[in-house]
Write a protein that holds these residues in place. Structure first.
Motif, PDB file in Angstrom:
ATOM      1  N   GLY A 123       0.518  -1.282   0.049  1.00  0.00           N
ATOM      2  CA  GLY A 123      -0.076  -0.300   0.455  1.00  0.00           C
ATOM      3  C   GLY A 123       0.624   1.517  -0.038  1.00  0.00           C
ATOM      4  O   GLY A 123       1.738   1.419   0.615  1.00  0.00           O
ATOM      5  N   PRO A 124       0.633   2.171  -0.096  1.00  0.00           N
ATOM      6  CA  PRO A 124       0.898   3.572   0.044  1.00  0.00           C
ATOM      7  C   PRO A 124       1.287   4.085   0.971  1.00  0.00           C
ATOM      8  O   PRO A 124       0.731   3.962   1.694  1.00  0.00           O
ATOM      9  CB  PRO A 124       0.137   4.787  -0.898  1.00  0.00           C
ATOM     10  CG  PRO A 124      -1.160   4.364  -0.625  1.00  0.00           C
ATOM     11  CD  PRO A 124      -1.427   2.444  -0.386  1.00  0.00           C
ATOM     12  N   THR A 125       2.406   5.268   1.470  1.00  0.00           N
ATOM     13  CA  THR A 125       2.664   5.368   2.419  1.00  0.00           C
ATOM     14  C   THR A 125       2.530   7.086   2.504  1.00  0.00           C
ATOM     15  O   THR A 125       2.240   7.415   1.292  1.00  0.00           O
ATOM     16  CB  THR A 125       4.395   5.617   2.969  1.00  0.00           C
ATOM     17  OG1 THR A 125       5.175   5.805   1.527  1.00  0.00           O
ATOM     18  CG2 THR A 125       5.134   3.649   2.852  1.00  0.00           C
ATOM     19  N   SER A 126       2.616   7.072   4.128  1.00  0.00           N
ATOM     20  CA  SER A 126       1.826   8.613   3.984  1.00  0.00           C
ATOM     21  C   SER A 126       3.475   9.293   4.719  1.00  0.00           C
ATOM     22  O   SER A 126       4.023   8.870   5.826  1.00  0.00           O
ATOM     23  CB  SER A 126       0.649   8.712   5.360  1.00  0.00           C
ATOM     24  OG  SER A 126       0.516   9.937   5.316  1.00  0.00           O
ATOM     25  N   THR A 127       3.799  10.401   4.113  1.00  0.00           N
ATOM     26  CA  THR A 127       4.841  10.849   4.721  1.00  0.00           C
ATOM     27  C   THR A 127       4.292  12.702   5.839  1.00  0.00           C
ATOM     28  O   THR A 127       3.617  13.395   5.447  1.00  0.00           O
ATOM     29  CB  THR A 127       5.854  11.781   3.391  1.00  0.00           C
ATOM     30  OG1 THR A 127       5.893  10.509   3.139  1.00  0.00           O
ATOM     31  CG2 THR A 127       6.392  12.293   4.057  1.00  0.00           C
ATOM     32  N   VAL A 128       5.059  12.454   7.082  1.00  0.00           N
ATOM     33  CA  VAL A 128       4.909  13.028   7.274  1.00  0.00           C
ATOM     34  C   VAL A 128       6.123  14.330   7.382  1.00  0.00           C
ATOM     35  O   VAL A 128       7.004  13.862   7.672  1.00  0.00           O
ATOM     36  CB  VAL A 128       5.048  12.766   9.055  1.00  0.00           C
ATOM     37  CG1 VAL A 128       4.199  14.385  10.078  1.00  0.00           C
ATOM     38  CG2 VAL A 128       3.130  11.610   9.032  1.00  0.00           C
TER      39      VAL A 128
END
Length: 254
Positions: A220-225
């Motif tokens: 799945g796609p990661t989320s960048t903070v």
């Protein structure tokens, strides 16, 4: 005759005062160097040391930090309070939808945001990537695996929250019959067995319930903070917080 010779042998200047230059030096008790210094208007005494510079006023707070759901600035806030005890720190909750507006309007001085974000006029430092997870009922058959893939979700109703940040889709999943809701409501719907939800891991932990479980979604796609602030409002307090986030020590230079 001898007396006349003795009188002639005596130097012509003996017993008389010296000439004008000698008279000026001896009569006033000064030296040629002192006379020269006085004539030029200078003094042999060292110039007084300049007064110490007035120290700059330390920056004053508070620093207002915005944070989107799931962001975890706790360790940086602790370091801030150790290094900047005289400057208060305010943590302001933001939604992903208003994260940029909060920065540009001055509601916050800096913010932990989720990418992508419009970077025009902003400084943005990516910090870390979050693993996506599938949120399922605690008794779901999907909990039998330690990790899941998109193909494992075939036949499931894929719920998408109104504040979704991943944009995940999977072949074979079904679209819910209801409109997207905020994350807290989809969690309740998942717990009721109406579908599954894919979110960053921190969001799943933030809204944890005893009747829910989650599994990492391997493909799945990661989320960048990221840390963001308005470029032309880089205050000393913002610089100090950026240094803390980047791991600078209290004595390190920029």
């Amino acid at each position: 005759m001898a007396g006349k010779d003795a009188k002639r042998a005596r130097p012509s200047g003996a017993g008389r005062t010296t000439g004008r230059s000698g008279k000026g030096a001896s009569a006033k008790g000064g030296s040629p160097k002192t006379a020269s210094a006085k004539a030029s208007g200078r003094s042999d005494r060292p110039a007084p040391a300049p007064p110490p510079a007035t120290p700059a006023h330390p920056p004053t707070g508070p620093l207002r930090l915005g944070a989107v759901p799931g962001a975890t600035p706790g360790r940086w806030i602790s370091t801030w309070r150790e290094r900047m005890p005289g400057n208060p720190f305010e943590l302001i909750a933001l939604t992903v939808a208003d994260q940029r507006a909060a920065l540009t309007s001055g509601v916050v001085d800096a913010a932990l945001v989720r990418l992508p974000v419009d970077r025009d006029g902003l400084h943005v430092i990516p910090l870390y990537d979050e693993v996506p997870v599938v949120v399922v009922p605690v008794d779901s058959h999907l909990t039998a695996a330690d990790e899941l893939e998109a193909s494992d979700l075939a036949g499931e109703v894929l719920i998408v929250a109104a504040d979704d940040v991943l944009g995940f889709t999977a072949d074979g999943t079904m679209t819910p019959t209801f409109a997207p809701l905020e994350t807290t409501d989809p969690m309740a719907i998942v717990a009721a067995g109406a579908g599954v939800l894919v979110v960053p891991m921190s969001i799943a932990r933030l809204h944890h319930r005893r009747d829910l479980d989650h599994r990492p979604l391997r493909d799945g796609p990661t989320s960048t903070v990221a840390l963001a602030w308005v470029a032309d409002r880089t205050t000393p307090l913002v610089e100090a917080f950026v240094g803390i986030v980047r791991g600078r020590t209290a004595n390190s230079s920029r």
